[in-house]
Design a protein around this motif. Structure first.
Motif, PDB file in Angstrom:
ATOM      1  N   MET A  30       0.823  -1.211   0.000  1.00 25.75           N
ATOM      2  CA  MET A  30       0.000   0.000   0.000  1.00 25.75           C
ATOM      3  C   MET A  30       0.859   1.265   0.000  1.00 25.75           C
ATOM      4  O   MET A  30       0.584   2.220  -0.717  1.00 25.75           O
ATOM      5  CB  MET A  30      -0.960  -0.021   1.198  1.00 25.75           C
ATOM      6  N   VAL A  31       1.904   1.251   0.787  1.00 23.07           N
ATOM      7  CA  VAL A  31       2.780   2.418   0.816  1.00 23.07           C
ATOM      8  C   VAL A  31       3.433   2.624  -0.547  1.00 23.07           C
ATOM      9  O   VAL A  31       3.623   3.765  -0.996  1.00 23.07           O
ATOM     10  CB  VAL A  31       3.838   2.277   1.924  1.00 23.07           C
ATOM     11  N   SER A  32       3.774   1.534  -1.228  1.00 14.61           N
ATOM     12  CA  SER A  32       4.388   1.671  -2.559  1.00 14.61           C
ATOM     13  C   SER A  32       3.453   2.373  -3.534  1.00 14.61           C
ATOM     14  O   SER A  32       3.898   3.160  -4.380  1.00 14.61           O
ATOM     15  CB  SER A  32       4.786   0.296  -3.093  1.00 14.61           C
ATOM     16  N   HIS A  33       2.166   2.106  -3.433  1.00 15.18           N
ATOM     17  CA  HIS A  33       1.209   2.790  -4.314  1.00 15.18           C
ATOM     18  C   HIS A  33       1.031   4.254  -3.896  1.00 15.18           C
ATOM     19  O   HIS A  33       0.817   5.120  -4.754  1.00 15.18           O
ATOM     20  CB  HIS A  33      -0.126   2.058  -4.292  1.00 15.18           C
ATOM     21  N   ILE A  34       1.113   4.511  -2.593  1.00 18.24           N
ATOM     22  CA  ILE A  34       0.993   5.895  -2.129  1.00 18.24           C
ATOM     23  C   ILE A  34       2.141   6.740  -2.665  1.00 18.24           C
ATOM     24  O   ILE A  34       1.935   7.829  -3.214  1.00 18.24           O
ATOM     25  CB  ILE A  34       0.964   5.936  -0.588  1.00 18.24           C
ATOM     26  N   ILE A  35       3.372   6.247  -2.541  1.00 10.08           N
ATOM     27  CA  ILE A  35       4.503   7.059  -2.989  1.00 10.08           C
ATOM     28  C   ILE A  35       4.587   7.085  -4.508  1.00 10.08           C
ATOM     29  O   ILE A  35       5.109   8.043  -5.080  1.00 10.08           O
ATOM     30  CB  ILE A  35       5.824   6.560  -2.360  1.00 10.08           C
ATOM     31  N   GLN A  36       4.071   6.068  -5.180  1.00  9.99           N
ATOM     32  CA  GLN A  36       3.987   6.138  -6.643  1.00  9.99           C
ATOM     33  C   GLN A  36       3.093   7.294  -7.061  1.00  9.99           C
ATOM     34  O   GLN A  36       3.389   8.020  -8.014  1.00  9.99           O
ATOM     35  CB  GLN A  36       3.438   4.822  -7.212  1.00  9.99           C
ATOM     36  N   SER A  37       1.996   7.486  -6.328  1.00  6.94           N
ATOM     37  CA  SER A  37       1.093   8.589  -6.635  1.00  6.94           C
ATOM     38  C   SER A  37       1.717   9.937  -6.299  1.00  6.94           C
ATOM     39  O   SER A  37       1.463  10.933  -6.977  1.00  6.94           O
ATOM     40  CB  SER A  37      -0.215   8.410  -5.853  1.00  6.94           C
ATOM     41  N   GLU A  38       2.578   9.970  -5.266  1.00  9.25           N
ATOM     42  CA  GLU A  38       3.111  11.243  -4.799  1.00  9.25           C
ATOM     43  C   GLU A  38       4.388  11.666  -5.504  1.00  9.25           C
ATOM     44  O   GLU A  38       4.559  12.842  -5.831  1.00  9.25           O
ATOM     45  CB  GLU A  38       3.347  11.171  -3.285  1.00  9.25           C
ATOM     46  N   ILE A  39       5.325  10.732  -5.730  1.00 13.65           N
ATOM     47  CA  ILE A  39       6.616  11.137  -6.302  1.00 13.65           C
ATOM     48  C   ILE A  39       6.858  10.557  -7.680  1.00 13.65           C
ATOM     49  O   ILE A  39       7.858  10.892  -8.320  1.00 13.65           O
ATOM     50  CB  ILE A  39       7.785  10.747  -5.360  1.00 13.65           C
TER      51      ILE A  39
END
Length: 989
Positions: free
Chosen positions: A110-119
């Motif tokens: 889940m965190v990997s998808h969050i940071i994909q969206s952010e950075i």
């Protein structure tokens, strides 16, 4: 966000909530709510009906938080990208504060998808630096390497796709959307209560230990500190009639009771409950009721709304924005979300993502399915002294089974999740105009700026004249907003791909069942198991891409970038080109079938393992058919692409990709066609071998199956029902004896060489009779109808000609101990239900080791026949998707996932189910359109009937209606022989 107090002194909570939704241009605001801490230090929801001044003791010092209130079981039900983005923010916050608990792998994913969206796309140094500076989960440091590994696999995902994947992972977690309310049971054990769209849940720690579905709950009430759940009587249940839980205070009970009432109303009712009339003398219980639109009304409104929506673009970190603007990022496929960045709430949400994470309200997930028939559903009756929720049988039908439904095309397999803090809202409010939460605000001022009252047409809930929308009204609205035919063609690709992947899972589960057994030879493992793993992996990724594209296609906020999302040819072209390296695996499917048969002949243990596996519910059709599914699927791709190319004009943006994909798949189908025809015949011989007793050497080179079916054989004791099997060299006739194996016992054989055939109705006085004159004996048989007689005579004449002109097989098929005169011709014929094929077991103590619902058994019960031509056409005409089903004498429509294959309809609750709940063999049925006298005043309805059995089915569009009619007619109407002959002539080898 701060709003000045510009509305009336006694304005209701709805005024403030509508201003918030208007500020964000949020259409699906009904999923959200405003929560605040009351004077008891408890987090409560802002009541939309009560005046704000009665709820907030110190308004200027109260902070309200805009958070998700109702969590649907599937984020595909969220039709707006902005809504999904806000849900992703909520998931992010729940992860950070520790409310959404899960294992390390899920958290890292889940965190990997969050940071994909952010950075954006993965760059090792930047990703590590970002994770060191930002905390998304507790104990994040230990998972940094795993997060980076997952992030490196997300290259190319846009922010919208990352949000989608984030929600996909989150919704599968047990704690998704759950807000725990501490309680104790009667023994004093510490527990927690929660509510989800399915009902009331009981947790111990973070583990769900029980759940009470709304359909089982009769009443919810509270008395002082006691929260009571009254269940419906159930003789099979070990629970007491009323369950009692002790909570910390009466206020705690009331808060939880209120959210239960709201959850039930939002997810289960057609429309907002009507207020109860005020009593004349005194009141009993709470006057609280759910206020707002139900989920059905939200979905209907968003799909049918005519106003132009403001496009949504999520704010992102400046570094990510610069990356996306660079040429390199454009090359790797990442692009901004459409529309101007005029989203203050999104920017504020992003900005507050790294601040403190206040406690948020959430509720539980689960998978949505309307169980059973669409009977009546509960309604609210608050009549207890403290308050209760009375779930009794009323007149409002469960909306899931009566809506003009749409198949939810978002992925259910795979992973993804995400969320960010919601913005903090002051208890102040500002003035806004226009659409608010998909409605015109009636309370912002006493009148609108232009002096006119807002139109009541903008919301079905804002005036007393509105009522529950009928199906007819829904369909009129649906007709006003037609959907492109290409969308439904693409949707057929999605639904059939889901079924195909489930079929591949059956083969992989077969591998688990027999692959480790010592009786399984290495050659079989190498041919079957090594071929299917790469195919399953490939099609899993393909399905995920199709699901994502359909989800974007359906998103109304993306309508202005139609050329990017509203097409499917590019996805097909990319994946069909990716399938080419696996062509070798497809060529080996026939080899796998041969190896399996050879191994079963050599090992009785392996044969028994295969037979036991076929008897499992998951193996709903013969195992050999599953093995040939990859070959069949190629023909389905070709048919879908042909329909797309026929639909699109040459100038359409998707036409070129579809045509190129069609050329690629046609090339592969052409290469495999000859092998496919041979394997279909081989598979059918293997299947018939299992259905027959007393036959040797059925499966030999050169033998071709032509037709099987029921005929009446004339003997000294009259006409006796027999099953006949026609091959290119011999005819076998059998009866279904009283055997424990549920198979057909062979009575005799008639070689075709030297045989003649003639009609003999006048000779014997038997309708539809004809005589087979062989070199050793003659047999008089009668068909059930003129058309059946014509089909049999045509096929037998053709087979005789083939036997005369070819050197086909000539071996004796009968076992040495079987002759015609040793088999009694007067064996009894069992009278069984036409639709209950599983009721043919002859012994309760000794379960049958053979399937009793094969095509042979259906033909026996329906007194009909089926040819190899029909089998070949059935392979091409497979379909799956959601249908609404109604029985002849029932009132409601039940939503089911339906798979058509092998001349049968298989019924599931959802496409995720591993095995069907029931099946309906269609041989002998007729498919028509209901007449006026049947009072089925709906569009896209077809009728299936056989004798006294009548079923009605509703599809969602004209295209799906045509497709279901087409494929079902292929199973109920005899097909022309020329079609299969043309296929064989083009591949004589």
């Amino acid at each position: 966000m701060w709003f000045p107090w510009c509305f009336r002194q006694r304005a209701s909570g709805k005024v403030l909530f509508d201003l918030v939704c208007s500020h964000m241009n949020l259409i699906e605001g009904d999923y959200f709510g405003l929560e605040f801490q009351d004077h008891h230090k408890m987090m409560v929801w802002l009541d939309l009906i009560k005046p704000i001044i009665k709820q907030l003791r110190r308004p200027k010092h109260t902070t309200l938080r805009f958070v998700v209130k109702f969590f649907p079981p599937d984020h595909a039900q969220l039709l707006e990208e902005l809504t999904r983005y806000l849900f992703a923010l909520q998931i992010k916050q729940d992860l950070a504060c520790g409310r959404l608990t899960c294992n390390d792998s899920s958290a890292a994913l889940m965190v990997s998808h969050i940071i994909q969206s952010e950075i954006g796309d993965f760059e090792e140094s930047q990703c590590r630096s970002h994770l060191l500076n930002n905390n998304y989960i507790p104990d994040q440091m230990a998972l940094i390497d795993k997060i980076m590994e997952f992030h490196s696999k997300n290259i190319g995902q846009t922010p919208a796709e990352s949000d989608y994947q984030l929600l996909e992972v989150a919704r599968r977690l047990e704690m998704y959307g759950i807000r725990l309310h501490p309680a104790k049971d009667r023994e004093g054990t510490r527990l927690s209560l929660a509510v989800a769209h399915t009902g009331v849940l009981v947790f111990q720690g973070h583990t769900k230990i029980n759940g009470f579905n709304w359909s089982k709950v009769r009443k919810l009430s509270f008395k002082r500190k006691r929260f009571l759940i009254k269940l419906r009587p159930d003789v099979n249940s070990s629970y007491q009639d009323t369950l009692e839980f002790l909570m910390a205070s009466r206020d705690c009970c009331k808060v939880f009771w209120k959210i239960c009432v709201e959850y039930h109303a939002f997810f289960r009712l057609f429309e907002e409950p009507k207020p109860k009339p005020k009593p004349v003398l005194f009141t009993r219980g709470s006057s609280f009721r759910f206020s707002g639109r139900t989920q059905k009304q939200v979905i209907d409104y968003v799909r049918e709304s005519e106003f132009k929506k403001i496009p949504f673009e999520s704010a992102e970190d400046p570094l990510a924005a610069r990356k996306r603007a660079s040429p390199s990022s454009q090359r790797n496929g990442r692009e901004d979300r459409p529309g101007p960045g005029a989203r203050p709430v999104a920017e504020e949400a992003r900005g507050s993502a790294r601040q403190a994470h206040p406690e948020q309200l959430s509720t539980g997930p689960a998978s949505w399915i309307a169980k059973g028939s669409s009977s009546s559903i509960p309604f609210i009756d608050c009549s207890d002294i403290d308050s209760e929720y009375d779930v009794v049988r009323g007149q409002v039908s469960r909306w899931q089974t009566n809506q003009n439904y749409r198949e939810q095309a978002m992925p259910r397999r795979g992973s993804g999740t995400g969320s960010v803090n919601g913005p903090h809202l002051s208890a102040s409010s500002g003035h806004s105009q226009g659409m608010v939460n998909g409605q015109k605000s009636l309370e912002l001022c006493s009148h609108s700026p232009d002096g006119r009252q807002p139109s009541p047409l903008t919301s079905p809930l804002l005036n007393d004249a509105s009522s529950i929308r009928t199906d007819d009204e829904d369909e009129v609205r649906r007709k006003r907003f037609p959907t492109d035919r290409a969308y439904f063609i693409a949707k057929e690709l999605l639904t059939t791909e889901r079924t195909y992947l489930k079929d591949l899972e059956v083969v992989t589960s077969f591998q688990g069942a027999v692959g480790q057994d010592e009786a399984t030879p290495e050659t079989l493992k190498n041919t079957i198991f090594s071929n299917f793993e790469p195919l399953y992996k490939f099609h899993t990724g393909f399905l995920r891409e199709v699901e994502q594209r359909l989800a974007l296609w359906e998103g109304r906020s993306n309508a202005h970038i139609k050329g990017d999302y509203q097409r499917i040819g590019d996805v097909l072209l990319k994946n069909l080109q990716g399938l080419k390296p696996l062509t070798t695996n497809l060529h080996k499917q026939s080899e796998a079938l041969v190896e399996l048969e050879k191994a079963c002949r050599a090992s009785r243990r392996l044969e028994g393992l295969c037979r036991d596996f076929e008897l499992q519910k998951v193996c709903y059709i013969p195992l050999n058919v599953f093995i040939l599914r990859p070959l069949h699927r190629l023909m389905h791709y070709k048919q879908i692409l042909e329909r797309l190319c026929k639909h699109y004009p040459p100038t359409h943006v998707d036409f070129r990709d579809c045509r190129a994909a069609l050329a690629d798949v046609s090339e592969v189908v052409e290469q495999l066609q000859g092998s496919m025809i041979k394997m279909e015949n081989f598979q059918k011989l293997l299947e018939l071998k299992k259905d027959l007793i007393g036959v040797d050497n059925l499966v030999i080179p050169g033998r071709e199956f032509i037709r099987l079916g029921c005929l009446s054989k004339l003997s000294g004791k009259g006409l006796q029902q027999r099953m006949f099997f026609l091959f290119n060299d011999v005819i076998l006739y059998t009866s279904r004896g009283m055997t424990a194996t549920n198979q057909f016992k062979v009575h005799g054989q008639l070689p075709l060489h030297g045989m003649t055939i003639r009609e003999s109705e006048d000779e014997w006085g038997v309708p539809h009779a004809f005589t087979l004159v062989g070199q050793r004996q003659s047999v008089v048989v009668a068909a059930s109808s003129l058309s059946e007689m014509e089909k049999w005579m045509e096929d037998i004449k053709m087979a005789i000609d083939m036997a005369e002109t070819s050197n086909g097989p000539s071996s004796d098929l009968l076992a040495s101990n079987l002759t015609d005169n040793k088999c009694p011709e007067d064996s009894s014929v069992e009278a069984e239900s036409e639709d209950d094929m599983t009721a043919s077991h002859t012994s309760l103590e000794k379960p049958t080791p053979h399937r009793g619902n094969t095509t042979v058994h259906v033909c026996w019960h329906r007194n009909t026949s089926v040819s190899m031509v029909d089998f070949s056409i059935a392979v091409e005409n497979q379909l799956s998707g959601n249908l609404l089903r109604k029985f002849k004498n029932s009132n409601g429509w039940q939503k089911l996932w339906v798979v058509f294959t092998n001349f049968s309809l298989f019924f599931y609750k959802t496409h995720q189910d591993d095995y069907p709940l029931a099946s309906l063999p269609l041989l002998g049925y007729s498919v028509t359109i209901p007449s006026e006298s049947e009072n089925i005043h709906k569009d896209y309805v077809f009728k299936l009937h056989f004798k006294s059995h009548v079923y009605y089915f509703r599809s969602e569009s004209e295209y799906t209606f045509e497709r279901w009619m087409e494929v079902i007619r292929s199973a109920t109407v005899s097909s022309s022989r020329s079609r299969i002959l043309n296929r064989k002539e083009s591949h004589p080898h």
